[in-house]
Design a protein around this motif. Structure first.
Motif, PDB file in Angstrom:
ATOM      1  N   GLY A 269      -4.653   0.032  -8.178  1.00 17.24           N
ATOM      2  CA  GLY A 269      -4.642  -0.901  -7.058  1.00 17.24           C
ATOM      3  C   GLY A 269      -4.426  -0.178  -5.739  1.00 17.24           C
ATOM      4  N   ASP A 270      -3.458  -0.650  -4.944  1.00 18.76           N
ATOM      5  CA  ASP A 270      -3.161  -0.032  -3.651  1.00 18.76           C
ATOM      6  C   ASP A 270      -1.987   0.938  -3.720  1.00 18.76           C
ATOM      7  OD1 ASP A 270      -5.226  -1.253  -2.263  1.00 18.76           O
ATOM      8  OD2 ASP A 270      -4.025  -3.037  -1.805  1.00 18.76           O
ATOM      9  N   ASP A 271      -1.501   1.203  -4.928  1.00 19.76           N
ATOM     10  CA  ASP A 271      -0.417   2.175  -5.106  1.00 19.76           C
ATOM     11  C   ASP A 271      -1.033   3.493  -5.558  1.00 19.76           C
ATOM     12  OD1 ASP A 271       1.760   3.720  -5.714  1.00 19.76           O
ATOM     13  OD2 ASP A 271       2.743   2.246  -7.010  1.00 19.76           O
ATOM     14  N   LEU A 272      -1.549   4.242  -4.579  1.00 20.54           N
ATOM     15  CA  LEU A 272      -2.224   5.501  -4.882  1.00 20.54           C
ATOM     16  C   LEU A 272      -1.275   6.678  -4.684  1.00 20.54           C
ATOM     17  CD1 LEU A 272      -5.684   4.588  -3.427  1.00 20.54           C
ATOM     18  CD2 LEU A 272      -5.204   5.174  -5.804  1.00 20.54           C
ATOM     19  N   THR A 273      -0.179   6.609  -5.454  1.00 22.65           N
ATOM     20  CA  THR A 273       0.765   7.720  -5.492  1.00 22.65           C
ATOM     21  C   THR A 273       0.510   8.513  -6.769  1.00 22.65           C
ATOM     22  OG1 THR A 273       2.409   6.346  -6.623  1.00 22.65           O
ATOM     23  CG2 THR A 273       2.533   6.456  -4.216  1.00 22.65           C
TER      24      THR A 273
ATOM     25  N   LYS B 164       0.847  -1.189   0.000  1.00 23.18           N
ATOM     26  CA  LYS B 164       0.000   0.000   0.000  1.00 23.18           C
ATOM     27  C   LYS B 164       0.883   1.240   0.000  1.00 23.18           C
ATOM     28  CE  LYS B 164      -4.135  -1.844   2.251  1.00 23.18           C
ATOM     29  NZ  LYS B 164      -5.084  -1.686   3.372  1.00 23.18           N
ATOM     30  N   LYS B 165       0.730   2.059  -1.023  1.00 23.14           N
ATOM     31  CA  LYS B 165       1.512   3.291  -1.113  1.00 23.14           C
ATOM     32  C   LYS B 165       0.557   4.454  -1.325  1.00 23.14           C
ATOM     33  CE  LYS B 165       5.695   1.288  -3.176  1.00 23.14           C
ATOM     34  NZ  LYS B 165       6.576   1.329  -4.366  1.00 23.14           N
ATOM     35  N   TYR B 166       0.715   5.468  -0.503  1.00 25.07           N
ATOM     36  CA  TYR B 166      -0.184   6.620  -0.600  1.00 25.07           C
ATOM     37  C   TYR B 166       0.595   7.925  -0.682  1.00 25.07           C
ATOM     38  CZ  TYR B 166      -3.705   3.372   1.312  1.00 25.07           C
ATOM     39  OH  TYR B 166      -4.541   2.309   1.528  1.00 25.07           O
TER      40      TYR B 166
END
Length: 406
Positions: A340-344, A25-27
């Motif tokens: 996906g979970d990489d919301l950068t 997970k990246k935000y």
């Protein structure tokens, strides 16, 4: 001893899997486990308020997605402000979105002037200017503006397509250009002249511009008629296009009238001008017109109608401003799913520039979207159409812009 080792190994495996899951997970600012903050300015007032329906449709679409559980478990929070189609106002509101509301990215800022006003700021801040509602070439330029990608067909590409049509069907035309005095209008002129090539100088007899603050464009149309033009190349937006159509009729002038795609919505331009006097106008499209009976059994159009009935019942289902809002929101959801979970912010740009033959539900048959790190053009395919007094009728083949990617 063995059982202790097994327990230790199991504990380590669990710890590693938890760490791995967390690492995936990246935000960036504006994204969390539960929410994605998105910012937008819309001309709810001012000279381009005909486009307000775009923002209203997008809010309704996002409401539908949130009711379905959001994207990967996250709800979308679309924060909208009115910029009145005024560049200084757009700057003020976008700064508020980025620095005050702390959005992850901007989505579908509407209009060339507003997007131009905030482009440098967003690129300096490395905030994605995602699916900008403009087709000016500066918004599909990864070398100079890597954080900006436009949704609309490139205006220069569209201009080249009109040039091909003119050369094939009206080779002796005397062209009068009517244009909005900004990047939108100038790009359309560049594309037309590029497509006409060495014939541009002899075919174009007049170029007349208007400002967004002009109350009327009557004098510009009178000037174009006096030039001897028998084909008007109209690079404008709905309010001014409607005024031009009415003045042309008042003058009993009957030039061939080519209208850019921005001003083609029937409800926003042709109805206010008068459907009867709009007959014969020529433009292009890349999406299904919900008023066209050939699409009445089309699954995409049926889904759109069902959406409008449930989530935006007060909206005009036949207004292509609303189908545009629907299509842009649909593409946004596709991009966010790919993230996906990489919301950068970096991954957002990576995903929107790696679309592979994505087929929007309202795209014309045979059309799809493919982008690349050096090709920021979302919509590169178009088809000509003519207004029959009630609706647009498509004609001719699908034309793809094979011009430079950047």
């Amino acid at each position: 001893m063995r059982s202790v080792q097994l327990l230790a190994a199991t504990a380590l495996a669990i710890a590693l899997s938890v760490t791995s899951a967390a690492a995936q997970k990246k935000y960036d600012i504006g994204a969390t486990d539960t929410e994605i903050k998105i910012g937008q300015t819309v001309p709810f007032s001012g000279p381009a308020s005909a486009y307000a329906g775009i923002g209203k449709t997008q809010v309704a679409y996002i409401k539908m997605i949130n009711e379905q559980g959001g994207i990967n478990g996250r709800k979308l929070n679309l924060i909208q402000y009115d910029d009145a189609y005024s560049p200084p106002k757009a700057v003020e509101q976008v700064r508020k979105l980025v620095e005050g509301d702390e959005v992850l990215f901007t989505f579908q800022i509407i209009g060339t002037p507003s997007n131009a006003a905030v482009q440098k700021y967003l690129n300096t801040k490395k905030v994605p200017q995602l699916l900008a509602s403009t087709g000016a070439s500066r918004f599909s330029d990864p070398q100079n503006a890597p954080w900006t990608i436009a949704f609309n067909p490139n205006y220069q590409s569209e201009g080249r397509i009109y040039a091909k049509y003119i050369l094939a069907n009206h080779p002796n035309a005397k062209i009068g250009i009517f244009y909005q005095n900004d990047d939108l209008g100038r790009d359309y002129i560049t594309g037309l002249k590029s497509g006409l090539g060495d014939k541009a100088a002899s075919m174009i007899v007049a170029e007349v511009s208007y400002e967004l603050t002009d109350p009327t464009v009557d004098s510009q149309i009178v000037k174009l008629r006096a030039s001897g033009a028998d084909l008007i190349y109209d690079a404008s937006t709905p309010k001014f296009a409607a005024q031009a159509i009415r003045k042309i009729a008042d003058l009993n002038w009957t030039p061939v009238h080519i209208l850019d795609i921005n001003a083609s919505p029937v409800s926003a331009t042709l109805k206010p001008a008068g459907l009867d006097i709009s007959k014969g106008i020529i433009s292009t499209n890349y999406g299904k017109d919900p008023a066209d009976p050939q699409w009445k059994d089309d699954p995409g159009v049926k889904a759109y109608f069902a959406f409008m009935d449930k989530y935006y019942p007060e909206g005009d289902k036949l207004n292509t401003v609303n189908t545009y809002g629907y299509s842009t929101a649909e593409l946004l959801i596709q991009v966010l799913k790919q993230c996906g979970d990489d919301l950068t912010r970096e991954n957002l740009m990576k995903q929107v520039t790696s679309l592979k033959k994505f087929v929007p539900s309202l795209a014309l048959p045979g059309m799809s979207i493919t982008t690349g790190p050096n090709d920021y053009r979302i919509n590169k395919q178009m088809q000509m159409m003519k207004f029959n007094g009630e609706r647009w009728e498509l004609f001719g083949p699908i034309i793809e812009d094979t011009g430079p990617a950047g």
